[in-house]
Design a protein around this motif. Structure first.
Motif, mmCIF file in Angstrom:
data_model
loop_
_atom_site.group_PDB
_atom_site.id
_atom_site.type_symbol
_atom_site.label_atom_id
_atom_site.label_comp_id
_atom_site.label_asym_id
_atom_site.label_seq_id
_atom_site.Cartn_x
_atom_site.Cartn_y
_atom_site.Cartn_z
ATOM 1 N N ARG A 160 0.845 -1.187 0.000
ATOM 2 C CA ARG A 160 0.000 0.000 0.000
ATOM 3 C C ARG A 160 0.881 1.238 0.000
ATOM 4 N N TRP A 161 0.382 2.304 -0.631
ATOM 5 C CA TRP A 161 1.212 3.512 -0.723
ATOM 6 C C TRP A 161 1.555 4.054 0.657
ATOM 7 N N GLU A 162 0.661 3.867 1.631
ATOM 8 C CA GLU A 162 0.947 4.373 2.977
ATOM 9 C C GLU A 162 2.078 3.610 3.651
ATOM 10 N N ASP A 163 2.313 2.354 3.201
ATOM 11 C CA ASP A 163 3.370 1.553 3.809
ATOM 12 C C ASP A 163 4.759 2.101 3.511
ATOM 13 N N PHE A 164 4.878 2.868 2.413
ATOM 14 C CA PHE A 164 6.189 3.406 2.074
ATOM 15 C C PHE A 164 6.644 4.432 3.107
ATOM 16 N N THR A 165 5.706 5.055 3.798
ATOM 17 C CA THR A 165 6.073 6.022 4.837
ATOM 18 C C THR A 165 5.936 5.427 6.230
ATOM 19 N N SER A 166 4.854 4.686 6.480
ATOM 20 C CA SER A 166 4.636 4.167 7.835
ATOM 21 C C SER A 166 5.597 3.041 8.189
ATOM 22 N N GLN A 167 6.028 2.254 7.199
ATOM 23 C CA GLN A 167 6.924 1.135 7.465
ATOM 24 C C GLN A 167 8.354 1.385 6.986
ATOM 25 N N GLY A 168 8.607 2.575 6.470
ATOM 26 C CA GLY A 168 9.961 2.914 6.055
ATOM 27 C C GLY A 168 10.423 2.221 4.792
ATOM 28 N N LEU A 169 9.487 1.763 3.958
ATOM 29 C CA LEU A 169 9.893 1.117 2.714
ATOM 30 C C LEU A 169 10.475 2.147 1.754
ATOM 31 N N LYS A 170 11.384 1.713 0.900
ATOM 32 C CA LYS A 170 11.988 2.613 -0.072
ATOM 33 C C LYS A 170 11.059 2.796 -1.264
ATOM 34 N N MET A 171 10.762 4.033 -1.571
ATOM 35 C CA MET A 171 9.919 4.337 -2.730
ATOM 36 C C MET A 171 10.673 4.032 -4.020
ATOM 37 N N MET A 172 9.976 3.414 -4.952
ATOM 38 C CA MET A 172 10.585 3.109 -6.242
ATOM 39 C C MET A 172 10.886 4.405 -6.990
ATOM 40 N N ARG A 173 12.099 4.538 -7.487
ATOM 41 C CA ARG A 173 12.499 5.747 -8.191
ATOM 42 C C ARG A 173 12.158 5.637 -9.657
ATOM 43 N N GLY A 174 11.848 6.770 -10.268
ATOM 44 C CA GLY A 174 11.543 6.782 -11.689
ATOM 45 C C GLY A 174 10.200 6.147 -11.990
#
Length: 329
Positions: free
Chosen positions: A185-199
């Motif tokens: 989920r998009w919120e997991d990239f901030t709440s769980q510290g996942l690295k956002m895919m670049r590009g």
């Protein structure tokens, strides 16, 4: 109301106090809204003038429905019908409020959110949402504009969204039998510290934007990022005598070389954005900015409904009126 009763009603207006005048204005405004909605529906019937059951043109007036819409009786099959029969708005019990929702969608600077519009009209938010989805089903069919002259093309991207999906709920309830969805989920990239895919990735949905100097414009969602997909979408839009302006994407070059079309490649750095004083893609860049402004208040609409939002924006840019949508139903 009989004419003499109406004259008595007008004479009685002089005896109203300020509070009663305010109440009367509110009632008249509501009645006028209903009358306008009925007029739009009856205009659709007058334009078609055919029985929705057998196509017979012979008809006669046959009273009115309980919502005060003119009813007709077919001279062929003898069935009765009204302007709403067989249309997408045939089962809406409050056509006056539906027209308010439709005007909010097409007229004005910024459409209200579903919750704000429902509160304003005294309706349930799910009713307003269903009406918007109904409008999407009415406007999904469109006529592709004809492009000519200098044609600009570029893509913008919309982040993939699965609003309304129960896939993560089902996975949490039964993780052994229901696999995890392919994307966090998009919120997991901030709440769980996942690295956002670049590009760019397959989770960024491409939206092709095409415009010419004559005012024709088109938004079209593409299935994927493949050059062949872009080529299939662009080939029917660009005539051989046109000049295609685009960025350096390989798909545009293949379209130009395959069709013998003059192609001007533009860059994003200063000094490369305009060629020969008239070749640029600033019109489609402006459309991208308008798309971003339009879509932002919806906080990432579900991807399954994205085509409806794109078509909605096209109608707003074209200055479409509610009557155009009703008559197209």
């Amino acid at each position: 109301m009989r004419h003499q009763d109406f004259r008595h009603f007008l004479d009685a207006l002089n005896e109203l106090n300020p509070a009663q005048i305010e109440d009367a204005q509110t009632r008249i405004r509501d009645l006028r809204r209903k009358t306008e909605a009925i007029s739009e529906i009856e205009a659709r019937t007058s334009r078609e003038a055919k029985c929705p059951f057998c196509g017979e043109e012979r008809r006669q007036k046959w009273g009115r429905t309980r919502t005060k819409i003119q009813r007709y009786r077919c001279g062929g099959c003898q069935k009765t019908y009204s302007g709403r029969t067989g249309s997408a708005v045939g089962h809406i019990h409050r056509p006056d409020l539906f027209m308010v929702v439709l005007r909010d969608m097409l007229i004005g600077s910024t459409p209200l959110s579903v919750r704000k519009l429902a509160k304003k009209l005294g309706l349930n938010k799910y009713t307003v949402w269903r009406w918007r989805m109904l409008v999407f089903s009415i406007i999904e069919n469109r006529v592709t504009p004809a492009f000519s002259g200098i044609i600009e093309a570029d893509e913008t991207y919309q982040r993939e969204s699965r609003k309304g999906s129960r896939e993560w709920v089902r996975h949490a309830a039964d993780p052994l039998n229901v696999p995890a969805p392919p994307r966090p989920r998009w919120e997991d990239f901030t709440s769980q510290g996942l690295k956002m895919m670049r590009g760019l990735s397959r989770w960024q949905l491409p939206i092709l934007t095409v415009a010419d100097r004559g005012g024709a414009k088109l938004f079209q969602r593409l299935a994927n990022h493949a050059g062949a997909t872009l080529q299939d979408a662009m080939t029917p839009l660009v005539p051989r005598d046109a000049v295609l302006c685009s960025d350096g994407a390989a798909g545009y070059s293949k379209i130009a070389s395959a069709g013998g079309i003059e192609h001007v490649v533009l860059g994003s750095k200063p000094g490369t954005r305009v060629a020969a004083g008239c070749y640029h893609i600033q019109n489609v860049n402006s459309l991208h900015a308008r798309y971003k402004k339009f879509i932002k208040p919806f906080c990432g609409p579900a991807s399954k409904n994205l085509n409806g939002y794109i078509r909605w924006l096209e109608l707003r840019l074209a200055g479409a009126r509610p009557a155009d949508v009703i008559r197209g139903s």
